[in-house]
Scaffold this active site. Structure first.
Site, mmCIF file in Angstrom:
data_model
loop_
_atom_site.group_PDB
_atom_site.id
_atom_site.type_symbol
_atom_site.label_atom_id
_atom_site.label_comp_id
_atom_site.label_asym_id
_atom_site.label_seq_id
_atom_site.Cartn_x
_atom_site.Cartn_y
_atom_site.Cartn_z
ATOM 1 N N ASP A 162 0.640 -1.300 0.148
ATOM 2 C CA ASP A 162 0.306 0.032 -0.130
ATOM 3 C C ASP A 162 0.796 1.145 -0.018
ATOM 4 O O ASP A 162 2.053 1.273 0.766
ATOM 5 C CB ASP A 162 -0.988 -0.358 1.190
ATOM 6 C CG ASP A 162 -1.823 0.551 1.397
ATOM 7 O OD1 ASP A 162 -3.201 0.042 0.971
ATOM 8 O OD2 ASP A 162 -1.934 2.232 1.248
ATOM 9 N N ASN A 203 -5.725 -4.742 -5.986
ATOM 10 C CA ASN A 203 -6.429 -4.278 -5.823
ATOM 11 C C ASN A 203 -6.638 -2.420 -5.764
ATOM 12 O O ASN A 203 -7.743 -1.945 -5.758
ATOM 13 C CB ASN A 203 -7.240 -4.800 -4.312
ATOM 14 C CG ASN A 203 -8.386 -4.795 -3.641
ATOM 15 O OD1 ASN A 203 -9.657 -4.285 -3.829
ATOM 16 N ND2 ASN A 203 -8.041 -3.503 -2.417
ATOM 17 N N TYR A 207 -13.702 7.204 -14.046
ATOM 18 C CA TYR A 207 -13.645 5.307 -13.712
ATOM 19 C C TYR A 207 -14.554 4.409 -14.043
ATOM 20 O O TYR A 207 -12.909 3.887 -13.925
ATOM 21 C CB TYR A 207 -14.149 6.009 -12.226
ATOM 22 C CG TYR A 207 -14.438 4.859 -11.532
ATOM 23 C CD1 TYR A 207 -13.459 4.697 -10.251
ATOM 24 C CD2 TYR A 207 -15.630 3.888 -11.149
ATOM 25 C CE1 TYR A 207 -13.583 3.523 -9.883
ATOM 26 C CE2 TYR A 207 -15.655 2.954 -10.084
ATOM 27 C CZ TYR A 207 -14.757 3.026 -9.663
ATOM 28 O OH TYR A 207 -14.308 1.784 -8.510
ATOM 29 N N LYS A 251 -12.135 0.833 -15.468
ATOM 30 C CA LYS A 251 -12.489 -0.235 -14.905
ATOM 31 C C LYS A 251 -13.453 -1.151 -16.406
ATOM 32 O O LYS A 251 -12.120 -2.011 -16.277
ATOM 33 C CB LYS A 251 -13.395 -0.307 -14.132
ATOM 34 C CG LYS A 251 -12.852 0.266 -12.411
ATOM 35 C CD LYS A 251 -11.993 -0.745 -12.207
ATOM 36 C CE LYS A 251 -11.865 0.240 -9.988
ATOM 37 N NZ LYS A 251 -10.497 -0.847 -9.766
ATOM 38 N N THR A 307 -16.893 1.330 1.757
ATOM 39 C CA THR A 307 -15.334 1.394 2.028
ATOM 40 C C THR A 307 -14.991 2.821 1.932
ATOM 41 O O THR A 307 -16.337 3.214 1.129
ATOM 42 C CB THR A 307 -14.512 0.461 0.424
ATOM 43 O OG1 THR A 307 -14.601 1.263 -0.641
ATOM 44 C CG2 THR A 307 -14.443 -1.212 0.730
#
Length: 259
Positions: free
Chosen positions: A45, A98, A164, A168, A199
């Site tokens: 991360d 991810n 976005y 994807k 999230t």
């Protein structure tokens, strides 16, 4: 001593797995689940403190985990991370790519090109750079499996988040093409397309409870998922239980794309 897989969990013992965007949300939940299945998990991360905290929780539960600082938008950093994993753990067998970001909800003509570059830098190029280094490592290890986080926004469009969604969609195309490239070489590549999951990526968009309620109304199951609900799907997709699946996009959206 390694934590034994729970009853009903896939067996990932003797597997080394890299999880990006592992400091919170789906990445953190998946890392914990994969460790519970017996995998040695490296949590990556750009917020090292968050991934360290998750790794410590995994170790406290008896799992094998460590944390590294990684910006997936920097190709050389990804290459160095994979090389380090091979050197320290003897190989790389699994990866859950991810790491992802969103952007402000704006119509296309209102979007700042620099913001679009940022979104693509993480969501698309971060996955591309990751696979560019992970796949050769997996080939050296005799094969492997990769799951990339896409989105229902990679299957359909949505108002206000065109960049976005485009990023994807690109992940979906990259996943399918990589699966075709490496299918005969022992590396499987699939994508997970979550719907609404609680999230920070979602709550940044749905900034009040009324927005959450509206999302619930258009989801057949009538609710938003929790990150843990994605973790088991990721574990199954990375395990030998899905050995004949590659190039697939698995939706986990409470039925959102079914209506």
């Amino acid at each position: 001593m390694s934590h034994l897989p729970l009853i009903g969990h896939p067996d990932l013992s003797a597997k080394v797995c890299l999880v990006t965007g592992a400091g919170a949300g789906i990445g953190a939940s998946a890392a914990q689940y994969l460790a519970d299945c017996g995998a040695t998990v490296i949590l990556a991360d750009r917020d090292l403190a968050s991934s360290v905290a998750v790794a410590e929780r995994i170790v406290d539960r008896g799992g094998e985990a460590s944390a590294i600082l990684l910006d997936v938008t920097v190709d050389s950093e990804v290459g160095d991370a994979v090389e380090r994993i091979e050197r320290e753990y003897g190989g790389l067998h699994l990866a859950f790519n991810n790491a992802g970001v969103n952007g402000p909800a704006l119509m296309l003509h209102e979007q700042d090109p620099k913001e679009v570059d940022r979104i693509f830098g993480v969501n698309f190029f971060g996955v591309y750079y990751s696979m560019r280094h992970q796949i050769p490592a997996m080939l050296r290890a005799g094969g492997g499996a990769i799951v990339n986080t896409a989105s229902v926004g990679g299957i359909i469009g949505a108002q206000g988040i065109s960049s976005y969604c485009a990023s994807k969609h690109a992940v979906v195309g990259l996943t399918k093409s990589a699966a075709a490239d490496y299918g005969r070489l022992g590396v499987r590549v699939n994508a997970l397309a979550p719907g609404s999951v609680r999230t920070t990526l979602l709550t940044d968009w749905l900034d009040d409870e009324s927005a959450v309620e509206k999302m619930n109304e258009v989801t057949p199951q009538g609710r938003i998922a929790e990150p843990d609900e994605m973790a088991g799907i990721v574990g199954w997709m990375l395990s030998d239980a899905s050995s004949f699946m590659t190039g697939s996009v698995v939706t986990a959206d409470g039925g959102f794309t079914a209506v």
